[in-house]
Scaffold this active site. Structure first.
Site, PDB file in Angstrom:
ATOM      1  CG  MET A  30      -1.891  -1.206   1.176  1.00  0.00           C
ATOM      2  SD  MET A  30      -3.451  -0.926   2.011  1.00  0.00           S
ATOM      3  CE  MET A  30      -2.903  -0.581   3.664  1.00  0.00           C
ATOM      4  N   GLY A  31       2.149   1.087  -0.412  1.00  0.00           N
ATOM      5  CA  GLY A  31       3.038   2.241  -0.531  1.00  0.00           C
ATOM      6  C   GLY A  31       3.552   2.734   0.810  1.00  0.00           C
ATOM      7  CG  HIS A  37       6.864  -1.976   2.271  1.00  0.00           C
ATOM      8  ND1 HIS A  37       6.752  -0.827   3.009  1.00  0.00           N
ATOM      9  CD2 HIS A  37       5.634  -2.552   2.283  1.00  0.00           C
ATOM     10  CE1 HIS A  37       5.514  -0.699   3.456  1.00  0.00           C
ATOM     11  NE2 HIS A  37       4.817  -1.740   3.043  1.00  0.00           N
ATOM     12  CG  ASP A 150       0.462  -7.137   8.026  1.00  0.00           C
ATOM     13  OD1 ASP A 150      -0.194  -6.559   8.899  1.00  0.00           O
ATOM     14  OD2 ASP A 150       1.246  -6.541   7.270  1.00  0.00           O
ATOM     15  CB  VAL A 176      12.360  -5.274   8.633  1.00  0.00           C
ATOM     16  CG1 VAL A 176      13.515  -4.288   8.743  1.00  0.00           C
ATOM     17  CG2 VAL A 176      12.647  -6.326   7.564  1.00  0.00           C
TER      18      VAL A 176
HETATM   19  O1  PAF Z   1      -0.193  -5.745   3.616  1.00  0.00           O
HETATM   20  C1  PAF Z   1      -0.612  -4.837   2.878  1.00  0.00           C
HETATM   21  O2  PAF Z   1       0.067  -3.822   2.650  1.00  0.00           O
HETATM   22  C2  PAF Z   1      -1.978  -4.968   2.235  1.00  0.00           C
HETATM   23  O3  PAF Z   1      -2.876  -5.591   3.080  1.00  0.00           O
HETATM   24  C3  PAF Z   1      -1.937  -5.655   0.853  1.00  0.00           C
HETATM   25  C4  PAF Z   1      -1.464  -7.095   0.976  1.00  0.00           C
HETATM   26  C5  PAF Z   1      -1.013  -4.892  -0.073  1.00  0.00           C
HETATM   27  C6  PAF Z   1      -3.337  -5.681   0.248  1.00  0.00           C
HETATM   28  O4  PAF Z   1      -3.838  -4.401   0.069  1.00  0.00           O
END
Ligand code: PAF
Length: 285
Positions: A30-31, A37, A150, A176
Site C-alpha cells: 500500500m506504498g 517492504h 501481518d 524488519v
Molecule cells: O499488507 C498490505 O500492505 C496490504 O494488506 C496488501 C497485501 C497490499 C493488500 O492491500
C-alpha cells in the site's frame, strides 16, 4: 523501471515477459515504503527475472471509521526507493481502475477472517483477499512475497491460494525492526514522541514472552497474562488482544507442545494508533 496505471497495459507487458519464459515475482504493497517492504522487494528481485511491485491503498480493506483518508502516501519517494532496488515493473492503479463503478464480487476466507484481527476489523480481511486475488489475476506471478508482520494476513492468503487452487507460491519473510525493536510499519508515522516511546511495549512484551518460553513456561495463559500485565503498565497502551495460536492452524493454544510452532500475536492501540506485532515461539530457536 516501468510504471503502469492501467490493468491492460501491465498485462500486455507481462504477457510478453511470460512468453520469454521469465520468472515473475510480485510484492503487493500500500506504498509509503519502508525497510520491511524493501526486504521483500530485494528477496523477490533476487529470486526472479522480473520483480513487480504494486502500490494501492485499497479502500475496501479499511472500515468506515479507520484511517483510509489519512493513510500516509508518498508516491514519488516510493518510486525512487523501488528504482534503487532495481524493481522492474510498478503497478499503481486508481480505485476506479480496480473497482469501477459497480463492483460486486468478494472473496472471503471465512473462519480465519473472523478471529483475532477480524474481531476488531470485521470487513478487513475480505477487502484484503479480494484485492490480492484481483492483483494475482492481473500480475499472474510465479510467487508473491508477504511480511510476517501481518502473520494472519499471510496465513489467510495462503489459505485462499490453497482453497482456490491458485498456482502462485506464497513466501513469508521475517519482520524488519527499527534499531530499538519497534516493528516497521507505515503507521508508525502517526506516533508522537511519547507514543513512539510507549510503542516499544509491544516488542518488550514479545521479549518477555520469549524469555518465559525459553525458561520453560509452556502454559499459554501464563505467558499471555504476563505480557498483558506488562503492556498495561503503559498509560497510552490499550490492548485489543494478546494471543498464542498454533502457527499451522491459527487455533488458540493452551499448552505449548515441543516440536510445534506458535505465533504470539499482539494488537495494541497506542493513543489513536493501532499497532500489531508477533513472534514465533518454537524450541528450535
Ligand atoms: O499488507 C498490505 O500492505 C496490504 O494488506 C496488501 C497485501 C497490499 C493488500 O492491500
Amino acid at each position: 523501471m516501468k510504471v503502469f496505471n492501467s490493468i491492460s497495459e501491465i498485462r500486455e507487458n507481462l504477457n510478453q515477459l511470460r512468453k520469454e519464459d521469465k520468472t515473475i515475482s510480485f510484492v503487493p504493497t500500500m506504498g509509503y515504503l519502508h525497510e520491511g517492504h524493501l526486504s521483500l522487494v530485494r528477496y523477490a528481485k533476487k529470486n526472479s527475472d522480473v520483480c513487480v511491485v504494486s502500490i494501492f491503498v485499497n479502500p475496501m480493506q479499511f472500515g468506515p471509521n479507520e484511517d483510509f483518508n489519512k493513510y500516509p502516501r508518498d508516491e514519488k519517494r516510493d518510486l525512487q526507493l523501488l528504482q534503487q532496488e532495481n524493481c522492474d515493473l510498478v503497478f499503481i492503479p486508481s480505485a476506479n481502475e480496480m473497482y469501477g463503478s459497480d463492483y460486486q464480487t468478494f472473496v472471503k476466507v471465512k473462519k480465519y477472517s473472523e478471529i483475532l484481527e477480524g474481531e476488531f476489523r470485521p470487513t478487513h480481511f475480505e477487502g484484503v483477499t479480494t484485492v490480492v486475488l484481483k492483483l494475482f489475476n492481473i500480475v499472474q506471478p510465479h510467487f508473491a512475497v508477504f511480511g510476517q508482520k501481518d502473520a494472519q494476513q499471510a496465513f489467510i492468503i495462503q489459505k485462499m491460494v490453497d482453497d482456490l487452487n491458485i498456482p502462485i507460491r506464497i513466501d513469508v519473510l521475517p519482520i524488519v525492526r527499527e534499531a530499538d525493536g519497534l516493528a516497521m510499519s507505515s503507521r508508525n508515522v502517526y506516533l508522537n514522541e511519547e507514543e513512539r516511546k510507549q510503542a516499544l511495549c509491544l516488542f518488550k512484551g514479545i521479549q518477555l514472552a520469549e524469555k518465559l518460553f525459553n525458561e520453560g513456561e509452556r502454559d499459554a495463559h501464563k505467558i499471555i497474562s504476563e505480557v498483558k500485565q506488562f503492556i498495561s503498565q503503559h498509560d497510552l497502551a490499550k490492548i485489543d488482544y494478546v494471543e498464542i495460536v498454533d502457527k499451522s492452524s491459527f487455533e488458540k493454544a493452551t499448552f505449548l507442545f515441543e516440536g510445534k510452532e506458535y505465533y504470539l500475536l499482539l494488537a495494541v492501540r497506542i493513543g489513536n494508533t493501532r499497532l500489531i506485532d508477533n513472534t514465533i515461539l518454537n524450541l528450535k530457536k
